[in-house]
Design a protein around this motif. Sequence first.
Motif, PDB file in Angstrom:
ATOM      1  N   ILE A 184       0.836  -1.207   0.000  1.00 58.38           N
ATOM      2  CA  ILE A 184       0.000   0.000   0.000  1.00 58.38           C
ATOM      3  C   ILE A 184       0.871   1.257   0.000  1.00 58.38           C
ATOM      4  CG2 ILE A 184      -1.652   1.324   1.378  1.00 58.38           C
ATOM      5  CD1 ILE A 184      -2.845  -1.343   2.290  1.00 58.38           C
ATOM      6  N   ALA A 185       2.006   1.184   0.701  1.00 61.05           N
ATOM      7  CA  ALA A 185       2.944   2.318   0.741  1.00 61.05           C
ATOM      8  C   ALA A 185       3.830   2.381  -0.501  1.00 61.05           C
ATOM      9  CB  ALA A 185       3.817   2.214   1.990  1.00 61.05           C
ATOM     10  N   ARG A 186       3.594   1.460  -1.440  1.00 61.70           N
ATOM     11  CA  ARG A 186       4.329   1.420  -2.715  1.00 61.70           C
ATOM     12  C   ARG A 186       5.834   1.267  -2.486  1.00 61.70           C
ATOM     13  NH1 ARG A 186       0.521   2.082  -6.202  1.00 61.70           N
ATOM     14  NH2 ARG A 186       1.951   2.005  -7.956  1.00 61.70           N
ATOM     15  N   LEU A 187       6.176   0.299  -1.666  1.00 56.81           N
ATOM     16  CA  LEU A 187       7.581   0.016  -1.372  1.00 56.81           C
ATOM     17  C   LEU A 187       8.075  -1.218  -2.104  1.00 56.81           C
ATOM     18  CD1 LEU A 187       7.605   0.676   2.492  1.00 56.81           C
ATOM     19  CD2 LEU A 187       8.261   2.241   0.652  1.00 56.81           C
ATOM     20  N   GLY A 188       7.497  -1.493  -3.256  1.00 54.04           N
ATOM     21  CA  GLY A 188       7.872  -2.686  -4.008  1.00 54.04           C
ATOM     22  C   GLY A 188       9.316  -2.713  -4.450  1.00 54.04           C
ATOM     23  N   PHE A 189       9.994  -1.579  -4.365  1.00 49.54           N
ATOM     24  CA  PHE A 189      11.389  -1.508  -4.802  1.00 49.54           C
ATOM     25  C   PHE A 189      12.369  -1.985  -3.735  1.00 49.54           C
ATOM     26  CE2 PHE A 189      10.331   2.416  -2.674  1.00 49.54           C
ATOM     27  CZ  PHE A 189      11.410   2.626  -1.839  1.00 49.54           C
ATOM     28  N   VAL A 190      11.915  -2.209  -2.493  1.00 47.06           N
ATOM     29  CA  VAL A 190      12.856  -2.436  -1.399  1.00 47.06           C
ATOM     30  C   VAL A 190      13.685  -3.697  -1.580  1.00 47.06           C
ATOM     31  CG1 VAL A 190      11.501  -1.180   0.299  1.00 47.06           C
ATOM     32  CG2 VAL A 190      11.115  -3.618  -0.005  1.00 47.06           C
TER      33      VAL A 190
END
Length: 575
Positions: free
Chosen positions: A121-127
């Motif tokens: 939801i926080a759009r942290l798919g890059f982590v």
Amino acid sequence: MSHWLRWLPGIGKLRRYEMASFSHDVFAGLVLATMLVPVGIAYAAASGLPGIYGLYATIVPLLAYALFGPSRILVLGPDSSLAAVILGVVAPLAGGDPLRAVTLAGMMAIVTGLVLILAGIARLGFVTELLSKPIRYGYMNGIALTVLISQLPKLFGFSIDSEGPLRDLWAISGAILGGKANWAAFAVGICTLMVILSLKNNKRLPGILIAVVGATLAVAALDLASRYGVKVLGPLPQGLPALTIPWIRYSDLFPVLIGGSAIALVAFADTSVLSRTYAARLGDHVDPNQEMVGLGAANLATGFFHGFPISSSSSRTPVAEAAGARTQLTGVVGALSIALLLLLAPNLLQSLPNAALAAVVIAAAIGLIEIADLKRIYRIQRWEFWLSVLCFVGVAVLGAIPGIGLAIAVAIAEFLWDGWRPHSTVLGRADGVKGYHDITRYPNARRVPGLVLFRWDAPLFFANAELFKERVLDAVEKSPTPVRWVVVAAEPVTSVDVTACDAVAELDNALHKDGIELCFAELKDPVKDKLKRFGLYAQLGESYFFPTVGSAVSSYLEINHVAWEDWEDQVKATA
């Protein structure tokens, strides 16, 4: 309404479902179920849980992911790469109580699910990009060794108290030498392993199914359980899991939170790679943030239905694809098939030997090992190879959870190192070559008298600010002519913080004492905006910021009346 449907891609796919795919999905789901059953049971045992919970952790995630997951044919369920992490948390806390182990594993799944959903939801798919390929290889190789060692006692037909990979290996050796091995169980397990490995690359024959069915029939026909003490699965409980909340003790909360969060990172790293691979193959686009939500929803759901943390499967997804899967209906059919097995024929697998299940997990662990690409990395970048080795040793010696911590710490250190101690150089003008270039690469490059062109190849921040100042002053000191201007070629500088700005201000003051002007060329507008907010832009003066290095050189020559002929000017003069 459409806003919420964005998080439920399964509903959109159902609305657009083509009936021509129905027969393909149903057949692929039935084929997939034959693999899901033995693998689910095996990975549950590898995680320190009763085998039935591996089936619960297969049914629920497949149904949840069909609703929340964006990938067309991705298969989720228990995974060998997570088994060592789950075991590392559950085994010490459960104290041999299987029901307590199930409760702990269920709460770990809930933690994993919540972390993934919130991150999505926080759009942290890059982590997950934080873990470089060599670090991932080292971690997975360590996990593979840990999982393999954990299954050796079951393969040999005895049990030990786990105290860590290396101590376990010592205990296993002692048990074998002490005559505790059940050689009948070992024969069953090793034959199962050989069949799985020999059929591993055969797309027509389901190696795991053939091996497990063969081992089960052999144990039943020869009565190996009663005659030679070969341990078997036994009858499974009839029925499906009920909704429950896995309450744990307050003292267990911290290790469960750490373990669940670590699993979330590892599970999504594996899932994102597999998801992108199949999306590219099928011509689809997959949103990594929605993938996080889908994986999180699957973990959250299984945590409330007696499951444990799950991930995508790089071994079961190809089975679904090869069988003709076209949508997530394949996973739904596979889940319903297992549910029917538990309702109608729970005793079907009672003669399944534990040694055969250990062989399934060992085969999966062998598949996790990466050597070939590490050889390539060793040839081209040895320090990254040794980072991989460090992560491998950390997992193998310290265990899965500390190993993950070490891997993340190494990843952060690797990320910071390039920015902490970046490359920098003095630029000169090489005859016949456009632009200004590194004088160490072009020893014959000409330098403009009284001008230092200094390039800094990193963002400017607190960790490298003093180094930047030192290197600029060093370049001034080593200049072959008295310096009037220093021009920083700042195109690689993508950011700047307060500490760095203060260091630049100190540098400007130090240079001014010696009559030297500090200038910047090619500085990006967002970085320039920060300098304005910090007051550094006004201190240096607007006239000392240039759009290109060339314009900075031209201004220097004009303002300081320096006679210097460029090679391009010489060419124009002779033309």
